[in-house]
Scaffold this active site. Sequence first.
Site, short mmCIF file in Angstrom:
data_model
loop_
_atom_site.label_atom_id
_atom_site.label_comp_id
_atom_site.label_asym_id
_atom_site.label_seq_id
_atom_site.Cartn_x
_atom_site.Cartn_y
_atom_site.Cartn_z
CE1 TYR A 51 -6.63 -2.83 8.49
CE2 TYR A 51 -8.08 -3.99 6.79
CZ TYR A 51 -6.97 -4.08 7.83
OH TYR A 51 -6.05 -4.98 7.58
NE ARG A 105 -4.55 -2.75 -0.81
CZ ARG A 105 -5.30 -2.79 0.19
NH1 ARG A 105 -6.52 -3.21 0.49
NH2 ARG A 105 -4.57 -2.99 1.61
CB CYS A 160 -22.75 -12.48 18.47
SG CYS A 160 -23.59 -11.93 19.87
CD GLU A 161 -17.22 -8.60 17.86
OE1 GLU A 161 -17.17 -7.42 17.83
OE2 GLU A 161 -16.73 -9.50 18.16
N GLY A 193 1.83 -2.18 -1.80
CA GLY A 193 1.16 -0.97 -1.30
C GLY A 193 0.31 -0.50 -2.54
N1 LLP Z 1 5.38 -6.69 0.81
C1 LLP Z 1 5.23 -6.44 2.08
C2 LLP Z 1 6.38 -6.89 2.94
C3 LLP Z 1 3.94 -6.39 2.84
O1 LLP Z 1 3.95 -6.42 4.12
C4 LLP Z 1 2.85 -6.39 2.09
C5 LLP Z 1 1.38 -6.25 2.69
C6 LLP Z 1 2.74 -6.45 0.82
C7 LLP Z 1 4.18 -6.40 0.27
C8 LLP Z 1 1.58 -6.32 -0.21
O2 LLP Z 1 0.98 -5.10 0.28
P1 LLP Z 1 -0.29 -4.58 -1.10
O3 LLP Z 1 0.24 -4.36 -2.25
O4 LLP Z 1 -1.36 -5.60 -0.87
O5 LLP Z 1 -0.58 -3.42 -0.37
N2 LLP Z 1 -5.03 -6.31 5.59
C9 LLP Z 1 -4.76 -5.13 5.25
C10 LLP Z 1 -3.55 -5.00 4.27
C11 LLP Z 1 -2.36 -5.44 5.15
C12 LLP Z 1 -0.88 -5.48 4.12
C13 LLP Z 1 0.19 -6.05 4.56
N3 LLP Z 1 1.39 -6.13 4.15
C14 LLP Z 1 -5.91 -4.44 4.16
O6 LLP Z 1 -6.86 -5.37 4.08
O7 LLP Z 1 -6.05 -3.32 3.93
#
Ligand code: LLP
Length: 861
Positions: A786, A746, A813-814, A707
Amino acid sequence: MTKDSSNWIVLKFGGTSVSSHENWQNIVSVIKKRKSEGYSVCIVHSALSGISNLLEDVIARAPQGKATELVEQLKEKHRRLASSLGLSADELLQSDFEELEHIVKGIELIGEASYRVQARLLAMGELMATKLGAAYLEQEIGAATWLDARDLIKTISPKNAAERAQVLSAVSASDYEPSVRKTIDKAGSLVVTQGFIGSDDEGKTVTLGRGGSDVSAAYFAAKIGAEHLEIWTDVPGMFSANPHTVPSARLLNHLSYEEAQEIATNGAKVLHPRSIMPARKHNIPINVRCTQKPELPGTVISSDASDNEALVKAISVRDDIILVSMDSLGMWQQVGFLADAFDVFKEYGLSIDLVSTSQSNVTVSLDPGLNDHFEDVRSQFVKDLNEYCKVKVIEAVSAVSLMGRKIRTILHQLGTSFEVFEEHHVYLVSQAANDLNFTFVVESDQVDRLLRQLHEQLILQSGNQQSFGGTWPKLMGQEQTDEQESDAWWKQKREELLSLMDERDSVYVYDRETLQKYAGFIKGINAVDRSLYAMKANANEELLHAVNELDLGFECVSIGEVEKVIELFPDIDRSEILFTPNFAPKEEYEQGLELGVHVTLDNIYPLKQWSAIFEGKQVFLRIDPGHGHGHHKHVKTGGVHSKFGIPRFEIPEVANLIERYDISVKGLHAHIGSGIKDPHSWKDTAIILHDVAEELGGVDILDLGGGFGIQENETQADLDIREVATYLQQFKDAHPKYKLWVEPGRFLVATSGVLLTKITQLKGKGDVRYVGVETGMNSFIRPALYGARHTIVNLDKIDEQLVQTVNIVGPICESGDKLGIDRRFPESEEGDVVLLANAGAYGYVMSSNYNLRPPAAEVVI
Ligand code: LLP
């Protein structure tokens, strides 16, 4: 009103500012600078720090003859500063020291200190300090004149005002006063005088109340028609929240008088609320600045209308609020009901702050500062009020205020921010008629977290970053080298990127060095024992190899991801893989256990229904801490509205099941969301997991999830990973027996990736201009999904002037197929390479073949 030609400015210095040689050196250079700009300078300053408190102690203890030692301390403090400034306090303050002793003797003799005597004594602090100040400025700059503020600030005695108020928190007029101006003009071009004190119509000493030096300075500015007023303190300015509770609070660059008034009144201690009105009356700009860091610009308060957009600028919390809820018994329609009820408040001297009404209930909050006696009168008051309605007193609540301008017009935008209230009981909502303030009353125990969350959503994610300056640690130089802020890698490697595009139309490019750099930041969190890469963010094989070389583990969300890691790294220690499925079929859990990876259960269902699989095994449990966090509601993964995690109320049942089936819980896991910028968030999670771990027993690891947010464009706030480290260290120090894991996705890969594509066509439709590019939401869906706003540049024309505002759109096409809306762009043409930055996470992995248009491929450099 005619003003003399010389330009006066007023500079006020607070207690800390005038208490050290170092600060005085800064004061001297500021004065020299202002003088060289042609200003005459009026210095208003406070007593040395700690002196006003000592004088109050003297007042309390002198009647019993116990103040001698305190008086010695007082003198000593002045002697010490004086000698560091190359002056002698015993010479300069001889008469003051004597006077001090005489007054104290008088109090001892009579056995009490009247308000007037108190004022005399309190005034000594400022009188002594300014004599030292004036002598030092004479020595360093020359021609410094000391003036007695009591000859200049004449106070008004409103009829019926209590004596205490007249003498100890007196007020003065804020009109221009030619006589004061004349006196000061005669004194020369550098004047030193006192804050906090004045004299009444009998010429006797009075004070303006605690913090009154700011007010004095504003009076002086008004009375002499100053061009501007500078308030020099020991903080860098006014902030978007209290930096002690919200470390990511940002400096407020500019405020209108109204906004500053609202923020100061709601508890920001930087500027006295009464100091704004006199300046506002004469349109005198106020600049709040930091004596220790004179190079910082601080906060400017003025009527400058350029900053006119609706915006939440600051969030404050007031604790210890008491609510009185009055339920109607069908009485509202009765004429005079409210008058009767409010009469009871008046009778008991209770001051009401906020009011909210509905058909059947009226709830009011009591002003925390003004109702100290509530406990004493409580039972009788409630009894009397009960005559008119059903009364309930609610305590342990706090008022959270959003402050800014035109808040009403942006309430709809605040919608997502208000989702934080899903998990909280809101007792009262109140919107000030002046539209500068929106206040909620909620339970106190959650308020700090709520504050940080609102701050993140409303301030850190706000598109108006130009209103906000740096964070406190950054401004105060506690962050000397900010590697996280270094220039974007793709600017340095521009030529290489452009040549990569010679043969292509669109491509994702990942920079290995940047990945390594970000891994270094995560590894720098000493409290963390293990970091797992959340490979859902980017599963490119070459990147996975790079990650593996960096000695990170893997967090996998599907059995497919687990198998991929094992296929790429057959020798990997299986305990380096954490499998965290959600609503996955039974077989995936069986496979996970068979493969020997850690398996996480995020629901009680598998434990109950498929207990045979887990009997005698070791698992992780994913807990829902009860709240989510993140850049968008789709990525918040905690709280009742998210499908993830075991709710805390099920823990006792889980405990029974694991005992019954002899399951051991190796670790607890929580991931509350993605794109979080609040550095405290992971510690909050750790605290909750710790409580659950203690409840269950036998737990070894607390996995705090991923996160970690990043800066998607240059106007967004960044997450300072060092602050995360500091908080986690606090947790670790308190609970060393637990191992801490994190699983960033991320943060590791986003910055290292860019999406390159080529301009296909250009279009202008009235005022709206479109730049079409070869790929769109089929490659990068985050803007559409988002509302994400990534930096986008024309890489071919990176140094050219930005002359137009355009929408950058793909070929899908959106209508939602937009990579960027309202972007400043140079004159562009077909074939130019466009770069979308920070696209290394959730880019290619979320791409599709929609419209049968293959997404951009990937290259690692
Ligand atoms: N751990 C778990 C259990 C998760 O579900 C996730 C991400 C992470 C770690 C890694 O989170 P990060 O450090 O990347 O924030 N598609 C969305 C993000 C979805 C995240 C899903 N879970 C976006 O593009 O913002």
